[in-house]
Design a protein around this motif. Structure first.
Motif, PDB file in Angstrom:
ATOM      1  N   GLN A  57      82.497  37.914  59.148  1.00  0.00           N
ATOM      2  CA  GLN A  57      83.447  39.068  58.601  1.00  0.00           C
ATOM      3  C   GLN A  57      84.737  38.690  58.986  1.00  0.00           C
ATOM      4  OE1 GLN A  57      82.414  43.089  60.192  1.00  0.00           O
ATOM      5  NE2 GLN A  57      82.796  43.743  57.963  1.00  0.00           N
TER       6      GLN A  57
ATOM      7  N   ILE B 155      77.286  38.682  64.018  1.00  0.00           N
ATOM      8  CA  ILE B 155      78.346  38.703  63.146  1.00  0.00           C
ATOM      9  C   ILE B 155      79.491  37.918  63.658  1.00  0.00           C
ATOM     10  CG2 ILE B 155      79.985  40.132  61.997  1.00  0.00           C
ATOM     11  CD1 ILE B 155      77.740  42.474  62.034  1.00  0.00           C
TER      12      ILE B 155
ATOM     13  N   VAL C  15      70.677  43.406  58.581  1.00  0.00           N
ATOM     14  CA  VAL C  15      71.304  42.674  57.370  1.00  0.00           C
ATOM     15  C   VAL C  15      70.222  41.833  56.749  1.00  0.00           C
ATOM     16  CG1 VAL C  15      72.978  41.149  56.984  1.00  0.00           C
ATOM     17  CG2 VAL C  15      73.184  42.533  58.760  1.00  0.00           C
TER      18      VAL C  15
ATOM     19  N   ARG D 258      83.003  37.377  63.881  1.00  0.00           N
ATOM     20  CA  ARG D 258      84.258  38.028  63.259  1.00  0.00           C
ATOM     21  C   ARG D 258      85.485  36.909  63.229  1.00  0.00           C
ATOM     22  NH1 ARG D 258      83.846  44.042  65.488  1.00  0.00           N
ATOM     23  NH2 ARG D 258      84.140  43.181  67.399  1.00  0.00           N
TER      24      ARG D 258
ATOM     25  N   PHE E  89      80.604  41.624  54.578  1.00  0.00           N
ATOM     26  CA  PHE E  89      80.059  40.388  55.330  1.00  0.00           C
ATOM     27  C   PHE E  89      80.116  39.304  54.336  1.00  0.00           C
ATOM     28  CE2 PHE E  89      77.125  43.577  57.802  1.00  0.00           C
ATOM     29  CZ  PHE E  89      78.122  43.411  58.670  1.00  0.00           C
TER      30      PHE E  89
ATOM     31  N   VAL F  69      76.538  36.100  59.979  1.00  0.00           N
ATOM     32  CA  VAL F  69      77.163  36.363  58.688  1.00  0.00           C
ATOM     33  C   VAL F  69      78.784  36.468  59.195  1.00  0.00           C
ATOM     34  CG1 VAL F  69      75.440  37.597  57.384  1.00  0.00           C
ATOM     35  CG2 VAL F  69      76.662  38.770  59.074  1.00  0.00           C
TER      36      VAL F  69
ATOM     37  N   GLY G 275      72.605  38.921  53.065  1.00  0.00           N
ATOM     38  CA  GLY G 275      73.865  39.244  53.830  1.00  0.00           C
ATOM     39  C   GLY G 275      74.199  40.522  53.524  1.00  0.00           C
TER      40      GLY G 275
ATOM     41  N   PRO H 157      69.786  36.983  59.338  1.00  0.00           N
ATOM     42  CA  PRO H 157      71.017  37.034  60.147  1.00  0.00           C
ATOM     43  C   PRO H 157      70.874  38.193  61.434  1.00  0.00           C
ATOM     44  CG  PRO H 157      71.319  37.681  57.656  1.00  0.00           C
ATOM     45  CD  PRO H 157      69.875  37.526  57.869  1.00  0.00           C
TER      46      PRO H 157
ATOM     47  N   TYR I 131      77.953  35.770  53.522  1.00  0.00           N
ATOM     48  CA  TYR I 131      76.529  34.772  53.932  1.00  0.00           C
ATOM     49  C   TYR I 131      76.953  33.356  53.675  1.00  0.00           C
ATOM     50  CZ  TYR I 131      71.682  33.794  54.665  1.00  0.00           C
ATOM     51  OH  TYR I 131      70.422  33.567  55.169  1.00  0.00           O
TER      52      TYR I 131
END
Lengths: 298, 586
Positions: B378, B466, A211, B468, B397, B376, A215, B463, B399
């Motif tokens: 999500q 993630i 990534v 979530r 995603f 990031v 982002g 990044p 940011y």
């Protein structure tokens, strides 16, 4: 009825050896679990290398063969000496295949322990020709039916194919596609022939994506060139001149890679080397929406 | 003149602590006091119904003891054969206990005496060994060392005749090395040790922020911060040699703590796959199943058993009993962790293949700091899969967090989810810090604020994970589980904790504060305060002026009355002069 035989194939291109070995260890584990469940019989692993120089040293290859050995009946490695592209490399590896099923997987992937078993289970349905794994950590946004898994096309970053169907429909159209678009094309040809294409969310595969600082998923130069070129060829092959024109207009005024993609397409069109047969002008399976080939969930 | 100290027994002295520890051992018989001096404890031991025998090299002390009617023996502790003879002859029957009070620190080779005692113990009834030694890690000494002060004195913690210096850990090493194992303790603590001088030293005065900070750090790090003398009882066993220090390279770089309740095997599968795909394999995984049912733990166990060998080998499944907040499993995990750094990933997060590698990159350039990468976001939602409950990504995603760790901004809000930072394990093991189990949520923000203050922070804009977020009504994540009131209360708790101790800011913060603080508002607030005080002062001044005027009026009237010819006939009015005196006294 005996358990189906499986051929696993991956095509390398300047692929870091530790990553390839990581993939093979994960595949060996996943095949071993599937075999333990009686879902698969004979299993072979074939690696082909499109790089200018081999990705794997003799030591790497020896170690890899040993790591795969307990799970695979055969491990074969072929250095092509030429960059055949993804579809070309996979076609070369698959030629003469006698197995029941074929698993194609990218060299930058890692198989989850149950991945092979889950894909095999879904392919027990005789109407399904392609079962695609769910990619992590970047999940693909294209739509699928959560219950049946039915999806417009399957990514060949990791998918299992019924070789009977492949013998009927053919594998990758490497004359038309080099790196991108060949998976959408194969999925659509299968569907035109009446086969099912499904996404299997319980079959997980790690696909090593980065990534970026913004982002967004980082794309390499090859992807920035071959992505739009593949889309143009798809639009052409499936009889959608309107999409060729619309996409062409965007690309001609786009980034240098996008302009190069358009030029490459135009040259092939002018030279008459694009596919002659226009497959689906009425749009039975081919879908072009907002630059994608499926509706996206987000 | 004798070098022996003549300290008297008192209920507020270390001798009372020794007496109580001895009483708690519930032994009877003879107590042999090695290095007894003037035998301050003799009467107290006798009062416990035990027989006291004092032994020392100094004749003055022994003579004083004999005058008080106690048995004595002359002994030089350098004479190990003499010691062995005394041990076997001091008591008619078995020895109940041997005391060594403020003695070990005066010996050049204390381990020789301890080994002799250990070797002889079985033959003389396995007496308990009760030891008292000064603690050179008392907060007062620690604070003064920061200033380069080491004030040797005639007596006390830094007695000029001490040959040995003891911390809690060194005492344990010396004792275990000679085969003595602790069976009781009654340490003697002093908030102001004899080293609490000179007055007004900013590292000692608890009103000074510097002293406050040093006290907090010292007290958190290790429990003997205020112990003046270690008072410990031991039983004899087999000597344990000091273990060789484990080389740093033998420890994994990172310990990944994964919290799970065992109810989300599908997302946990996602995460374990991502961890198995790391490009840097120098990490361990502690899978912390908190309050999970036996069936759920079993399912997690199966999942773990299916992993490739390398992943299985680096993963440990730890069952954490039910109860406690979300911090409970993390404290259990830290106690089990071997990595040089510790990070936390929940069982519904996923990470990129660079997760461990990027932390390592930061650690190589900024060792010992908190390591921070970008997370990031999500959205994720529950969906029905063919085989049961599943989940699916539901957004691109986002940011959502800044590319670098901003210390001041993080004091106000948390911009770094749990999976985005790794803390040196030393923060927990050496500084004695823990995840706060009283917090229902925001335990990540709390620990991160504390760690960044003392360790500093190094950031990467890349990044690597993630976070979530379950959509509302989807999944059992903390956002859905915990009400807004909980978040608000926890936030107040974190802020109150921050306010309870001095705040450490990194260099450069002054300039940043100067730029960011809304200067107009600060000034307005101060001016408003000044204005309020001014009005109050004016009101008081007016009152004083009015009182003065009233007094002057009365004085003037009194003079007139006293001088008037009508004094005699105005006698009833003189009573009014009473209040006047009261005003004057005021």
């Amino acid at each position: 009825m005996s358990a189906p035989s499986l051929r696993v194939q991956t095509v390398l291109y300047r692929s870091p050896a530790p990553g390839v070995r990581r993939l093979v260890r994960s595949l060996a584990n996943a095949v071993s679990i599937a075999r333990g469940a009686g879902l698969v019989g004979r299993a072979v692993l074939r690696l082909g290398d499109c790089g200018e120089a081999p990705s794997l040293s003799p030591d790497d290859l020896a170690a890899l063969t040993q790591e795969a050995g307990a799970s695979f009946d055969e491990v074969e490695h072929e250095f092509f000496g030429a960059n055949l592209g993804h579809g070309g490399g996979q076609n070369r590896l698959a030629s003469g295949a006698t197995e029941d099923l074929l698993l194609v997987v990218n060299p930058d992937a890692v198989a989850e322990p149950l991945m092979v078993a889950e894909l095999l289970s879904r392919l027990a349905d005789p109407s399904v020709a392609i079962a695609e794994a769910r990619q992590l950590p970047v999940e693909h946004p294209k739509e699928y039916d959560p219950g049946s898994g039915t999806t417009p096309w399957a990514s060949m970053a990791c998918a299992m194919l019924r070789l009977d169907a492949v013998r009927q429909v053919g594998l990758f159209d490497d004359a038309s596609f080099f790196l991108h678009g060949d998976d959408v094309d194969l999925s659509w040809r299968m569907r035109l022939a009446g086969w099912g294409v499904v996404h299997v969310p319980t079959a997980r595969v790690f696909h090593d994506k980065a990534v970026g600082l913004d982002g967004y998923i980082a794309a390499g130069a090859q992807e920035r060139l071959h992505g739009p070129l593949g889309s143009l060829v798809l639009a052409w092959k499936y009889g959608r001149d309107d999409q060729v024109e619309a996409l062409g207009e965007l690309l001609r005024s786009g980034t240098p890679e996008q302009q190069a993609a358009w030029q490459a397409f135009a040259q092939r069109r002018d030279a008459g080397t694009l596919p002659q047969q226009r497959l689906d002008p009425e749009g039975r399976v081919a879908l072009f929406v907002q630059g994608n080939h499926a509706l996206h969930r987000f | 003149m004798s070098d022996t100290y003549d300290f008297a027994f008192g209920e507020d002295t270390v001798y009372a602590a020794v007496r109580d520890l001895l009483a708690g051992l519930r032994r009877s018989g003879t107590v042999l006091d090695l290095g007894c001096g003037f035998g301050a404890l003799a009467e107290a031991v006798a009062a416990l119904g035990m027989t006291y025998v004092g032994a020392d090299v100094d004749a003055d002390g022994l003579a004083a003891l004999e005058r008080r009617g106690f048995a004595t023996a002359r002994l030089d502790l350098e004479d190990l054969e003499g010691l062995e003879r005394l041990l076997t002859t001091a008591a008619d029957g078995p020895l109940a206990a041997v005391l060594m009070l403020d003695t070990l620190e005066h010996l050049a080779r204390p381990e020789r005496v301890l080994e002799t005692l250990n070797r002889t113990a079985p033959a003389v009834g396995n007496p308990a060994l009760v030891v008292s030694v000064p603690n050179v890690t008392h907060t007062d000494l620690a604070a003064k060392l920061v200033l380069g002060r080491w004030d040797v004195t005639d007596t006390g913690l830094l007695d000029r005749t001490h040959l040995q210096l003891f911390s809690a850990s060194r005492l344990m090493q010396v004792m275990r090395g000679a085969g003595w194992f602790e069976c009781g303790r009654n340490d003697f603590s002093l908030n102001h040790s004899d080293q609490h001088f000179p007055e007004g030293l900013p590292v000692l005065d608890p009103a000074a922020p510097l002293a406050r900070l040093l006290r907090e750090v010292r007290a958190d790090a290790e429990p003997s911060a205020w112990v003046n003398q270690f008072v410990r009882a031991y039983v004899a066993g087999v000597p344990v040699p000091e273990p060789a220090a484990q080389p740093e390279t033998a420890k994994p770089f990172l310990s990944v703590l994964v919290r799970t309740r065992g109810t989300r095997p599908e997302t946990l599968r996602d995460l374990l796959l991502c961890l198995s795909a790391q490009t840097d394999g120098d990490f361990e995984v502690l899978l912390l199943a908190h309050g999970a049912t036996a069936a759920d733990v079993s399912e997690v166990g199966v999942l773990l058993a299916q992993q490739p060998a390398e992943m299985r080998e680096r993963t440990t499944l730890v069952q954490v009993p039910p109860g406690g907040s979300r911090s409970r499993p993390l404290n259990v995990g830290v106690a089990r962790a071997r990595g040089r750094y510790v990070c936390v990933v929940d069982d519904d997060d996923v990470v990129l293949s660079s997760y461990v590698a990027e932390f390592r990159q930061l650690a190589e350039t900024s060792p010992g700091q908190v390591l921070r990468t970008v997370v990031v976001e999500q959205d994720i939602e529950q969906v029905g899969w063919a085989g049961g409950a599943g989940h699916a990504a539901a957004s691109p995603f986002r940011y959502a967090y800044p590319p670098a760790y901003d210390v001041l901004a993080h004091l106000v809000e948390n911009y770094t989810p749990f999976c985005g930072f790794a803390v040196p394990r030393s923060f927990f093991t050496d500084l004695g810090q823990r995840f706060d189990e009283s917090l229902p949520v925001l335990e990540d923000w709390d620990v991160q604020l504390r760690a960044v203050q003392v360790c500093g922070v190094a950031s990467s804009p890349l990044p690597t994970s993630i976070y979530r977020r379950w959509r509302r009504g989807s999944g059992d994540h903390s956002n859905a589980l915990h009400h807004d009131e909980h978040w608000k209360a926890a936030r107040g708790q974190v802020l109150a904790k921050g306010d309870a101790r001095p705040l450490l800011l990194p260099p450069g913060s002054m300039g940043v504060l100067h730029r960011r603080l809304p200067r107009g508002e600060v000034e307005d607030e101060l001016l408003l305060e000044i204005g309020k005080r001014g009005e109050e002062m004016q009101r008081l001044a007016d009152e004083v002026a009015a009182a003065r005027a009233a007094r002057d009026d009365l004085l003037s009237w009194r003079e007139q009355v006293l001088q008037s010819s009508s004094w005699r006939i105005t006698a009833p009015l003189r009573a009014l002069a009473g209040p006047l005196r009261a005003v004057r006294r005021r």
